[in-house]
Design a protein around this motif. Structure first.
Motif, short mmCIF file in Angstrom:
data_model
loop_
_atom_site.label_atom_id
_atom_site.label_comp_id
_atom_site.label_asym_id
_atom_site.label_seq_id
_atom_site.Cartn_x
_atom_site.Cartn_y
_atom_site.Cartn_z
N UNK B 178 3.28 31.48 -16.95
CA UNK B 178 3.76 31.74 -15.59
C UNK B 178 3.92 33.24 -15.35
N UNK B 179 4.43 33.98 -16.33
CA UNK B 179 4.56 35.43 -16.12
C UNK B 179 3.19 36.07 -15.92
N UNK B 180 2.15 35.48 -16.50
CA UNK B 180 0.81 36.05 -16.37
C UNK B 180 0.07 35.60 -15.13
N UNK B 181 0.68 34.72 -14.33
CA UNK B 181 0.07 34.39 -13.05
C UNK B 181 -0.27 32.93 -12.83
N UNK B 182 0.03 32.06 -13.80
CA UNK B 182 -0.18 30.63 -13.55
C UNK B 182 0.85 30.15 -12.52
N UNK B 183 0.48 29.09 -11.80
CA UNK B 183 1.34 28.66 -10.69
C UNK B 183 2.29 27.53 -11.07
N UNK B 184 2.00 26.85 -12.17
CA UNK B 184 2.88 25.74 -12.57
C UNK B 184 2.60 25.38 -14.01
N UNK B 185 3.44 24.48 -14.54
CA UNK B 185 3.27 24.00 -15.92
C UNK B 185 3.49 22.50 -15.94
N UNK B 186 2.89 21.85 -16.93
CA UNK B 186 3.17 20.42 -17.14
C UNK B 186 4.43 20.23 -17.98
N UNK B 187 4.92 21.29 -18.59
CA UNK B 187 6.05 21.24 -19.53
C UNK B 187 7.36 21.18 -18.74
N UNK B 188 7.94 20.00 -18.68
CA UNK B 188 9.08 19.79 -17.79
C UNK B 188 10.30 20.59 -18.25
N UNK B 189 10.54 20.61 -19.56
CA UNK B 189 11.72 21.34 -20.03
C UNK B 189 11.58 22.83 -19.71
#
Lengths: 474, 474
Positions: B178-189
């Motif tokens: 996310x810091x590098x520019x991704x908009x979301x993650x599948x990792x809920x925690x």
């Protein structure tokens, strides 16, 4: 603000979002008690090698017992649109599934089920991500460690990777390295929680913090007369480091102590080890060991010995702790049963079509005690006496005359482990014992022999039947 | 038995054993209050690229405030041979050092100090391992994420790597992505603790758990009318998955809903995306997005667009979360001052000789607002108007006419952060802004232009002076 260190790692939010979305949907249709089974297996040996060491089970079973949604987790889910009824259900969620698994430390091969999880559709799905996350990485690193041990000619092996490890995944890297046969780790926290040896003496900065190297060595040896290893490459290994180490070793002898070793951390390790050994021996210090570190892996260690490098201890960091060059094991978790019926995932790539039903894996051993082949068969069927290639069914192999051993054992019943946790060093001993039953051709690095994993006729027939059924429905 | 999830991750045992051995020795000589400085820097750009995104600082500063030895830790050290006086000292230990750092999200380059830690010799050493462990990995992954974003043509980017991540290091992988520019993650925690978007809809197993794909899609869409993405490759993407998704999308329209997307997770993604797009458009469903996943990285995504694949969202897993193929950033932490004197680590390889003294890094920007070069200079000296190549001192560059900005800022004073924590999405915005000031030639994948990092004349002279002094002493 929350941080990794104040996060409850038993949170069942440690999963992929889609597991919760799917659970939500199943709950909505009152399917949450439907029983399913999933298999964990991988498709490709890491490092183009001939075997994998199965690692990570101990941490996984411990975690599954604690895997729950806290009030905080429920609040977060509420804010993210999940409804009250489902959240009440999750509030009471705990993993009550039943797990069969190969023993941690087992030698495992592509396509065969290594772990089977049976439970309701929600718990079995919620466990998927953490199971893959724990097992894939630890098996990757344990395998790297075992490969290094294969070429280490009995040298002590220490895991030094924490600083380049993938964040707190370094804790698992250290644990896994020990399960794969390393003798110690530099990671103190891992050593303390997994009850394995920690080692480490000095860094360059220690020496730089003194005006001279000799003074630095002397000061350190005085405080650490036992197990003292002097780092000799801060200024110039052969002109300064080794001569100073020899001076200090001689002074230690006067005090009734023995310098344990010197450490080489840069330059041409083969050359420097040979020169250092000569200098130490010439000074009557043949008991002083040579420790080497710096970007090592199984190929470099093999080469160092082929060059005659007299190295007694290796410290292996980055390449081990990150499982380079693979960086991941491709293990997957696939549905094999749902609602009492065997299930299959089709794929245009036949190698990605899964094996349906509840299965056992039998390992066959020859008279000399060596592993010959593994057979995957349906539970309830007889132990097969012939196996078939999973994707080229015309290829078969007779197992007559070999003894068989079932590999999948009950390890968790209704969410409770059936056995006491296995200490890491016992896992390591098991891995070593099992690896000794795999003949050399499977263990070489270049084009290793491919160990045979076959399926029984009944399983093959079931897969064909299901595949035809699905294809007809399309 | 202790496990990772019941381990206090603020334990100062999360370090390499030699840090404690060295601290023990320093304490024994009453040197524990001696002041030192260390620089964090790396030597080689990851992925043979032209830049690195600095990531991980937020978690590091938070951790350093809590970094302590618990009673349990002290007991463990006692059992491992450390003496009472030293253990009493460690019992009271906390990190009270002062840290200067570049901002998290900064674009950084080899050889320049990114973080400087000043403190007593014990705290500065004990912090080394965790600093490297946190920063190396997160910077590696943030950089991978930024590279993917560079070729993603505005597509949404979701991090899907937890199942193949390096154990619990997956938490950092998600944060760093996310810091590098991704908009979301599948990792809920990770989403819940770092306050970033979580995404995910369904897996193959959901579909397999129903007798038919259409029934599975329908059931899911009904429970998830908003944000519904249907996975279309369980049986046959074009013959079954997409037609069934179209049927369900049309049914959703009747209910006043819109299907958000379909997901392709196998096969030839370029071909399948084009075919799927045509089928969707022909059905009047041009609003339905195409999501692609399966072993993606920056090179594959670039190629998919070059082939004209109409993909709107990418899910990137293993290659991102493990920072493949590099798997590690080679960042190091080197002593630059001790006891008031600048220090140097020599090496036969001049590129491994360190830069002594307390330093600032100045970034120079041209009139168009683009970054031109960075200068490393001694604190107290004027901002340099010329820089020299660090290893080929004959090469120099004038900085006349450019504006300069100091990059190292005070972020922790005597163990206390000087600023509020920066949210992950703010770090990401900063990284994006800074990366926009780096011209294209530094950002291309093949043989990128090498960004100039030079040193001031005074720093070069100091290094030469110290090197000559050490060499004379040998």
């Amino acid at each position: 603000m929350q941080h990794i260190f104040n996060t409850d790692l038993t949170s069942a939010l440690y999963t992929d979002m889609y597991q919760i979305s799917m659970a939500h949907s199943h709950f909505n249709y009152s399917r949450q008690n439907e029983q399913v089974a999933f298999d964990y297996f991988f498709r490709k040996q890491p490092y183009s090698g001939g075997f994998t060491i199965f690692s990570g089970l101990g941490e996984l079973l411990a975690l599954l017992q604690e895997f729950k949604f806290s009030s905080r987790d429920i609040d977060w889910l509420y804010k993210h649109g999940f409804n009250d009824g489902f959240l009440e259900y999750l509030r009471d969620f705990s993993f009550k599934g039943t797990v069969h698994s190969m023993r941690e430390g087992e030698i495992v091969f592509p396509q065969e089920p290594i772990v089977r999880v049976e439970g309701n559709i929600v718990e079995a799905q919620l466990a998927e991500t953490v199971l893959l996350n724990y097992l894939n990485f630890q098996s990757l690193v344990a395998t790297k460690a075992a490969r290094i041990k294969l070429v280490a000619r009995g040298a002590a092996l220490s895991e030094f990777g924490l600083r380049r490890a993938q964040g707190i995944g370094g804790m698992f890297a250290s644990r896994a390295a020990l399960t794969g046969g390393f003798t110690s780790t530099s990671n103190v926290l891992a050593a303390s929680i997994y009850d394995v040896p920690a080692v480490g003496t000095m860094a360059h900065a220690y020496i730089q913090s003194y005006d001279g190297e000799l003074e630095a060595f002397r000061s350190f040896a005085k405080v650490n007369p036992e197990g003292c290893v002097l780092l000799v490459d801060t200024y110039d290994t052969l002109k300064s480091g080794v001569p100073n180490a020899i001076t200090v070793a001689k002074e230690m002898e006067q005090e009734g102590h023995k310098l344990m070793g010197i450490r080489l951390d840069s330059g041409d390790l083969a050359y420097l080890a040979k020169q250092s050994r000569e200098m130490l021996d010439a000074a009557g210090l043949n008991y002083v060991k040579i420790v080497a570190s710096n970007q090592l892996d199984e190929h470099i260690i093999k080469s160092l010995f082929e060059q005659g490098a007299p190295i007694d201890v290796f410290g292996v960091g980055t390449n081990l702790a990150t499982g380079k060059p693979d960086a991941a094991l491709d293990g997957v978790y696939k549905l094999s049963m749902a609602d009492g019926e065997p299930r299959l995932k089709l794929s245009e790539n036949i190698k990605k079509t899964t094996l349906p039903g509840l299965k056992q894996v039998y390992r066959f051993t020859d008279e000399a005690g060596n592993f010959v082949a593994d057979a995957v068969a349906l539970i309830g069927d007889a132990i097969p006496d012939t196996i078939h290639h999973p994707y080229e069914p015309d290829k078969s192999m007779s197992l007559q005359g070999y003894t068989s051993q079932p590999l999948l054992e009950l390890v968790m019943q209704d969410g409770k482990p059936t056995n006491a946790p296995v200490p890491v060093l016992e896992v390591a001993a098991y891995a070593t014992e099992r690896l000794s039953k795999l003949t050399e051709e499977y263990k070489r690095f270049e084009n290793p022999h491919i160990y045979k994993v076959g399926v029984s006729k009944q399983l093959l027939d079931l897969r064909t039947e299901l595949r035809n059924k699905y294809k007809k429905d399309l």
